[in-house]
Motif scaffolding. Sequence first.
Motif, mmCIF file in Angstrom:
data_model
loop_
_atom_site.group_PDB
_atom_site.id
_atom_site.type_symbol
_atom_site.label_atom_id
_atom_site.label_comp_id
_atom_site.label_asym_id
_atom_site.label_seq_id
_atom_site.Cartn_x
_atom_site.Cartn_y
_atom_site.Cartn_z
ATOM 1 N N UNK A 1 15.690 -12.336 -5.757
ATOM 2 C CA UNK A 1 14.216 -12.155 -5.475
ATOM 3 C C UNK A 1 13.801 -11.266 -4.211
ATOM 4 N N UNK A 2 14.191 -11.853 -2.929
ATOM 5 C CA UNK A 2 13.980 -11.221 -1.984
ATOM 6 C C UNK A 2 14.531 -9.949 -1.855
ATOM 7 N N UNK A 3 15.803 -9.607 -2.400
ATOM 8 C CA UNK A 3 16.465 -8.375 -2.346
ATOM 9 C C UNK A 3 15.617 -7.233 -3.256
ATOM 10 N N UNK A 4 15.245 -7.628 -4.341
ATOM 11 C CA UNK A 4 14.522 -6.639 -5.112
ATOM 12 C C UNK A 4 12.961 -6.512 -4.669
ATOM 13 N N UNK A 5 12.347 -7.243 -4.097
ATOM 14 C CA UNK A 5 11.289 -7.133 -3.575
ATOM 15 C C UNK A 5 11.106 -6.304 -2.306
ATOM 16 N N UNK A 6 12.168 -6.454 -1.526
ATOM 17 C CA UNK A 6 12.430 -5.661 -0.291
ATOM 18 C C UNK A 6 12.667 -4.011 -0.412
ATOM 19 N N UNK A 7 13.601 -4.246 -1.574
ATOM 20 C CA UNK A 7 13.912 -2.785 -2.160
ATOM 21 C C UNK A 7 12.573 -2.285 -2.515
ATOM 22 N N UNK A 8 11.700 -2.862 -3.318
ATOM 23 C CA UNK A 8 10.569 -2.033 -4.032
ATOM 24 C C UNK A 8 9.568 -1.741 -2.563
ATOM 25 N N UNK A 9 9.468 -2.495 -1.761
ATOM 26 C CA UNK A 9 8.516 -2.352 -0.655
ATOM 27 C C UNK A 9 9.019 -1.033 0.050
ATOM 28 N N UNK A 10 10.591 -0.648 0.161
ATOM 29 C CA UNK A 10 11.070 0.520 0.695
ATOM 30 C C UNK A 10 10.634 1.760 0.135
ATOM 31 N N UNK A 11 10.801 1.431 -1.343
ATOM 32 C CA UNK A 11 10.902 2.617 -2.097
ATOM 33 C C UNK A 11 9.469 3.061 -2.759
ATOM 34 N N UNK A 12 8.810 2.214 -2.868
ATOM 35 C CA UNK A 12 7.471 2.342 -3.399
ATOM 36 C C UNK A 12 6.366 3.039 -2.570
ATOM 37 N N UNK A 13 5.413 3.893 -2.935
ATOM 38 C CA UNK A 13 4.498 4.384 -2.210
ATOM 39 C C UNK A 13 3.492 3.239 -1.370
ATOM 40 N N UNK A 14 2.742 3.697 -0.482
ATOM 41 C CA UNK A 14 2.341 2.969 0.197
ATOM 42 C C UNK A 14 0.932 2.218 -0.459
ATOM 43 N N UNK A 15 0.413 2.836 -1.522
ATOM 44 C CA UNK A 15 -0.687 2.168 -2.027
ATOM 45 C C UNK A 15 -0.211 1.107 -3.139
ATOM 46 N N UNK A 16 0.972 1.025 -3.352
ATOM 47 C CA UNK A 16 1.708 -0.135 -4.220
ATOM 48 C C UNK A 16 2.360 -1.231 -3.415
ATOM 49 N N UNK A 17 2.214 -1.187 -2.262
ATOM 50 C CA UNK A 17 2.896 -2.122 -1.516
ATOM 51 C C UNK A 17 2.120 -3.622 -1.299
ATOM 52 N N UNK A 18 0.798 -3.285 -1.354
ATOM 53 C CA UNK A 18 -0.152 -4.437 -1.557
ATOM 54 C C UNK A 18 0.293 -5.331 -2.737
ATOM 55 N N UNK A 19 0.488 -4.740 -4.002
ATOM 56 C CA UNK A 19 0.841 -5.372 -5.093
ATOM 57 C C UNK A 19 2.155 -6.025 -5.059
ATOM 58 N N UNK A 20 3.108 -5.412 -4.399
ATOM 59 C CA UNK A 20 4.398 -5.976 -4.177
ATOM 60 C C UNK A 20 4.333 -6.943 -3.255
ATOM 61 N N UNK A 21 3.825 -6.841 -2.108
ATOM 62 C CA UNK A 21 3.411 -8.226 -1.345
ATOM 63 C C UNK A 21 2.827 -9.259 -2.154
ATOM 64 N N UNK A 22 2.013 -9.133 -3.155
ATOM 65 C CA UNK A 22 1.471 -9.993 -3.631
ATOM 66 C C UNK A 22 2.326 -10.820 -4.509
ATOM 67 N N UNK A 23 3.200 -10.064 -5.278
ATOM 68 C CA UNK A 23 4.426 -10.806 -5.887
ATOM 69 C C UNK A 23 5.352 -11.582 -4.964
ATOM 70 N N UNK A 24 5.454 -11.076 -3.734
ATOM 71 C CA UNK A 24 6.568 -11.631 -2.784
ATOM 72 C C UNK A 24 5.728 -12.913 -2.273
ATOM 73 N N UNK A 25 4.387 -13.012 -2.264
ATOM 74 C CA UNK A 25 3.765 -14.342 -2.102
ATOM 75 C C UNK A 25 3.729 -15.220 -3.037
ATOM 76 N N UNK A 26 3.499 -14.602 -4.417
ATOM 77 C CA UNK A 26 3.597 -15.514 -5.476
ATOM 78 C C UNK A 26 5.305 -16.318 -5.784
ATOM 79 N N UNK A 27 6.057 -15.544 -5.336
ATOM 80 C CA UNK A 27 7.500 -15.959 -5.220
ATOM 81 C C UNK A 27 7.802 -16.771 -4.086
ATOM 82 N N UNK A 28 7.096 -16.851 -3.079
ATOM 83 C CA UNK A 28 7.273 -17.743 -1.932
ATOM 84 C C UNK A 28 6.520 -18.952 -2.468
#
Length: 207
Positions: free
Chosen positions: A32-59
């Motif tokens: 989970x953290x590996x996938x989310x960290x990778x997505x945060x690195x490769x995703x455009x800035x406008x999508x990082x909030x959505x990915x960060x939301x997934x990270x909060x849900x996972x936590x």
Amino acid sequence: MPRLRVTVWIAILALALGGTLLHNDSLSAAIAPLVLAYLLVVSPRMLRLAIATIAVVEAAAWWVGGTRLMVDLLPVAIAAFVGWLFARSLMPPRRPLIACAIAAIDGAARLDDIAVARYARRLTVLWAVFQMFLAAFGLLCVLHDRGVIAVPMPSPHVYDLLLPLAVAMLFFGEFLLRPRLLPQVPRHALVGFLRALARVWPELIEN
């Protein structure tokens, strides 16, 4: 970036196999953290909030239900995220995601054909609804596994197999039917189409 992508997928595969063979939830949970960290690195800035939301849900899932719940909810969250990507592209002034793919691969002039533009929008709607349905179905599987609902549902492990299978069936089914449904666009060999799609994908999700 391609080398990073390959490295990440090898690491995910190793963690998945290690967790399964050793019956170690901690190894599986590390995905989970590996996938989310990778997505945060490769995703455009406008999508990082959505990915960060997934990270909060996972936590939160880890805090409430431990590593097992976190692992079970990750595919659900990813399905919902992909559905959101398609859905957001339908909102003006954005262009439907499938239309962006057609323009990037076959040229923007293809969208001057009303039938092509209509097909692209409808297929984008289909993908958005389909992914959201898969996410909802996965959530029900997780809830049933924990005794929250009594409706018979597959286990989360079965859902992990059904999710990519369902996505592949829609993707390849549409690819095979497209020459009949949309004969005016150029035909592509499967391998060449996948390579072209992988090449333009980063700019598509920036739409």
